[in-house]
Design a protein around this motif. Structure first.
Motif, short mmCIF file in Angstrom:
data_model
loop_
_atom_site.label_atom_id
_atom_site.label_comp_id
_atom_site.label_asym_id
_atom_site.label_seq_id
_atom_site.Cartn_x
_atom_site.Cartn_y
_atom_site.Cartn_z
N GLU A 54 43.47 29.99 47.76
CA GLU A 54 43.05 29.85 49.15
C GLU A 54 42.95 31.21 49.84
OE1 GLU A 54 44.80 27.98 53.32
OE2 GLU A 54 45.61 27.31 51.40
N LYS A 55 43.90 32.10 49.51
CA LYS A 55 43.93 33.43 50.13
C LYS A 55 43.09 34.44 49.37
CE LYS A 55 48.52 32.91 52.16
NZ LYS A 55 49.89 33.46 52.21
N LYS A 56 42.48 34.01 48.27
CA LYS A 56 41.68 34.91 47.42
C LYS A 56 42.52 36.11 46.96
CE LYS A 56 37.31 33.60 49.60
NZ LYS A 56 36.11 34.05 50.33
N SER A 57 43.75 35.79 46.54
CA SER A 57 44.69 36.82 46.11
C SER A 57 44.32 37.35 44.74
CB SER A 57 46.11 36.25 46.08
OG SER A 57 46.99 37.13 45.44
N LYS A 58 44.66 38.60 44.48
CA LYS A 58 44.44 39.20 43.16
C LYS A 58 45.33 38.56 42.10
CE LYS A 58 43.16 43.72 45.06
NZ LYS A 58 43.51 45.16 45.13
N LEU A 59 46.36 37.84 42.53
CA LEU A 59 47.29 37.20 41.59
C LEU A 59 46.74 35.88 41.05
CD1 LEU A 59 50.60 37.74 43.59
CD2 LEU A 59 49.81 39.04 41.63
N GLU A 60 45.63 35.42 41.62
CA GLU A 60 45.11 34.09 41.23
C GLU A 60 44.81 33.98 39.74
OE1 GLU A 60 42.31 30.98 40.34
OE2 GLU A 60 41.70 33.09 40.53
N PRO A 61 44.14 34.97 39.09
CA PRO A 61 43.88 34.85 37.64
C PRO A 61 45.16 34.79 36.80
CG PRO A 61 42.49 36.54 38.63
CD PRO A 61 43.49 36.17 39.64
N MET A 62 46.16 35.58 37.19
CA MET A 62 47.42 35.58 36.44
C MET A 62 48.13 34.24 36.56
SD MET A 62 50.91 37.71 37.12
CE MET A 62 51.43 36.44 38.29
N LEU A 63 48.13 33.67 37.78
CA LEU A 63 48.78 32.39 38.00
C LEU A 63 48.05 31.26 37.27
CD1 LEU A 63 49.63 32.78 41.79
CD2 LEU A 63 51.25 32.71 39.89
#
Length: 576
Positions: free
Chosen positions: A34-43
């Motif tokens: 939702e926040k377009k975080s850089k952590l999204e692919p890792m999660l």
């Protein structure tokens, strides 16, 4: 082995061996997406590998064997698991052999999940210990049931800020008591020490993460229609009123700095230099600015008697994502200080400075001799690599404000900052010793804003009884320059003299500070004059020509290494 099923093998498969971990990871992944975080692919990778793993895992540390799990994520799961067990009276979730479902009440699951989330966010330290009445453990020794602990948000935490903001909205506009997320964040941020938009270092969570706890405890009602809105429940209204009453005598950081409240609640800031205005820490050297005059010296003389002006902090617009942007982290931090006189302007040099503005004539503004360059540690590393570091130091050194403060923010654990951490510390040490700048290191944007607020208060006290005067020209002694002159003279686009260009050229050489460059150009103002001097020397004499030139207040030598480097750079021939 034969059996009653015609010899067919019966297999028992766990459909979800680790449902709790999966649910928590889904929660994190959705928030990051939702926040377009850089952590999204890792999660996403962590969630996929967890869903495919066929065996149960007992701890976050065990998850390290799967793809997508780094130390921070494993540690987060362990913290959340510990909070989960605390809220279920120390018992592990029971897992059936086929469905692997948690054998506990759904309401308890919801409460423990949100409480552990809040614990990881570290906004409400008391939340992780709170229990619902229906799950209160019994005291085996006395046979009595313990009283459930009542949830109470920590002062100026995320939960506190949300409750207070919604109560203020209800009181000010009863017909519009429900707010959308961005509206609520804008009202809540001034009441919180933590950011609602920027996660803490080494964390996935912001102050907004506390909303899950408030919803789970039925203190806030979330209404989902075309737009999601949030409002206080009856219990939430009662708690918000109670919280305001309980904390009414607790001073805020703003009160501590500006209203003379006790300082016991202020966290100490790590200060590399004593920055007391007008005190002994102020560099005693006489600075000869190399500012080019851009205005007529016979312009109007500005005279400000004591108590006729306000001290105002100026913040460079480029330090923000846009002043009108409601959730900008920098703007939000300074909103916490309603008594701080500050404005956003386009500064040609530095990120922060201070002006004295006449109370009745708003056009009369004199720049106080303090300027701040702010760098986050990762940007600091980048500026060294691309050359901006030396250019910025050169421009700061010649801007005419003799108190230059280098404000550096730590970036989490400072592991991914472009250069080895030791190299950055050495660069800061050089900035402090060679360039004689003041260096101040903070742990976060929050503490940087606090430092600047405190500096504003201290400058206000320092200058309140002083008689200020100045013109549209360079600062000389106690005579100050106007803001218009300061900004125009500091512009990158203004024409540079040959000497200024020569200084910019020299400071690109390793180990050559602005102080040394100024000492060299004082004797040899242009490259041609220095090359002419070299032509009259032997190679050995040329290499040591500048070695004994004195620079700085301590009259140190430029040194043979620098002298040799400049000679080889300008003479353009191989030297043995």
């Amino acid at each position: 082995m034969s059996n009653g099923n015609g010899g067919k093998r019966i297999t028992l498969k766990r459909s979800r061996p680790n449902p709790i971990f999966e649910d928590w990871l889904k929660e994190l992944h959705e928030e990051a997406k939702e926040k377009k975080s850089k952590l999204e692919p890792m999660l996403k990778e962590a969630l996929d590998s967890m869903s495919k793993y066929p065996l149960p895992l007992k701890s976050g540390a065990e998850c390290a064997i799967l793809k997508g799990f780094d130390k921070k994520l494993c540690r987060f799961l362990d913290i959340r698991l510990e909070a989960y067990y605390n809220n279920t009276n120390g018992s592990e979730p029971k897992v059936s052999s086929q469905t692997c479902t948690v054998s506990m009440k759904s309401s308890s699951t919801q409460t423990s999940t949100s409480d552990s989330t809040n614990m990881a966010n570290n906004n409400d330290s008391s939340t992780s210990n709170s229990l619902n009445a229906d799950s209160a453990p019994s005291d085996s020794s006395s046979g009595q049931t313990k009283k459930p602990r009542i949830f109470k948000p920590v002062f100026r935490s995320g939960s506190y800020a949300i409750l207070v903001a919604l109560l203020e909205q209800l009181r000010n506009n009863p017909l519009k008591s429900a707010l959308e997320k961005q509206e609520l964040i804008s009202l809540a941020q001034p009441h919180s020490e933590e950011s609602f938009s920027r996660p803490k270092p080494n964390s996935f969570y912001t102050a907004w993460s506390s909303m899950k706890t408030l919803i789970s405890k039925r203190l806030v009602v979330c209404t989902r229609s075309k737009k999601t809105t949030y409002s206080l429940s009856d219990d939430g209204i009662a708690l918000a009123i109670q919280v305001l009453e309980d904390y009414k005598d607790r001073p805020t950081v703003n009160d501590v700095i500006f209203n003379g409240a006790p300082t016991s609640n202020l966290n100490p800031m790590r200060n590399q230099d004593n920055l007391t205005p007008g005190g002994s820490s102020t560099s005693s050297q006489t600075v000869t600015p190399v500012l080019s005059q851009t205005s007529s010296s016979d312009s109007v003389f500005i005279d400000m008697p004591p108590d006729s002006f306000h001290v105002i902090l100026l913040i460079d617009k480029n330090e923000t994502g846009g002043v009108s942007k409601k959730d900008d982290p920098t703007v939000a931090q300074f909103k916490k200080y309603p008594d701080l006189k500050h404005e956003y302007r386009s500064l040609k040099i530095g990120d922060f400075t201070w002006i004295a503005r006449h109370k009745s004539n708003k056009d009369h503004e004199l720049v106080l001799p303090y300027i701040v360059e702010r760098k986050r540690m990762d940007d600091f590393g980048s500026s060294i690599k691309d050359g901006r570091f030396h250019e910025q130091k050169f421009r700061l050194r010649k801007c005419g404000l003799y108190n230059v403060i280098y404000l550096v923010e730590n970036y989490g654990s400072n592991k991914h900052v472009g250069l080895p951490f030791q190299s950055l510390m050495q660069a800061l040490a050089n900035t402090r010793v060679q360039d004689q700048f003041k260096v101040h290191v903070t742990d976060s944007l929050n503490n940087s804003a606090r430092f600047l607020a405190m500096m504003t208060k201290r400058l206000t006290i320092e200058y309140k009884d002083k008689h200020l005067f100045g013109r549209n020209q360079e600062s000389q002694g106690e005579k100050l320059m106007t803001f218009d002159y300061f900004n125009k003279a500091s512009s990158k686009s203004k024409p540079l003299t040959v000497t200024e260009m020569f200084i910019k050229l020299l400071v690109q050489l390793k180990g050559l500070s602005v102080e040394k460059a100024l000492a060299i150009t004082k004797v040899y103002s242009t490259p041609k004059s220095l090359i002419t001097a070299y032509e009259k020397c032997t190679q050995r004499e040329g290499e040591t020509l500048l070695a004994n030139l004195k620079y700085g207040t301590q009259n140190r030598n430029v040194g043979p290494k620098i002298s040799k480097s400049i000679y080889r750079f300008l003479v353009w021939k191989e030297c043995e």
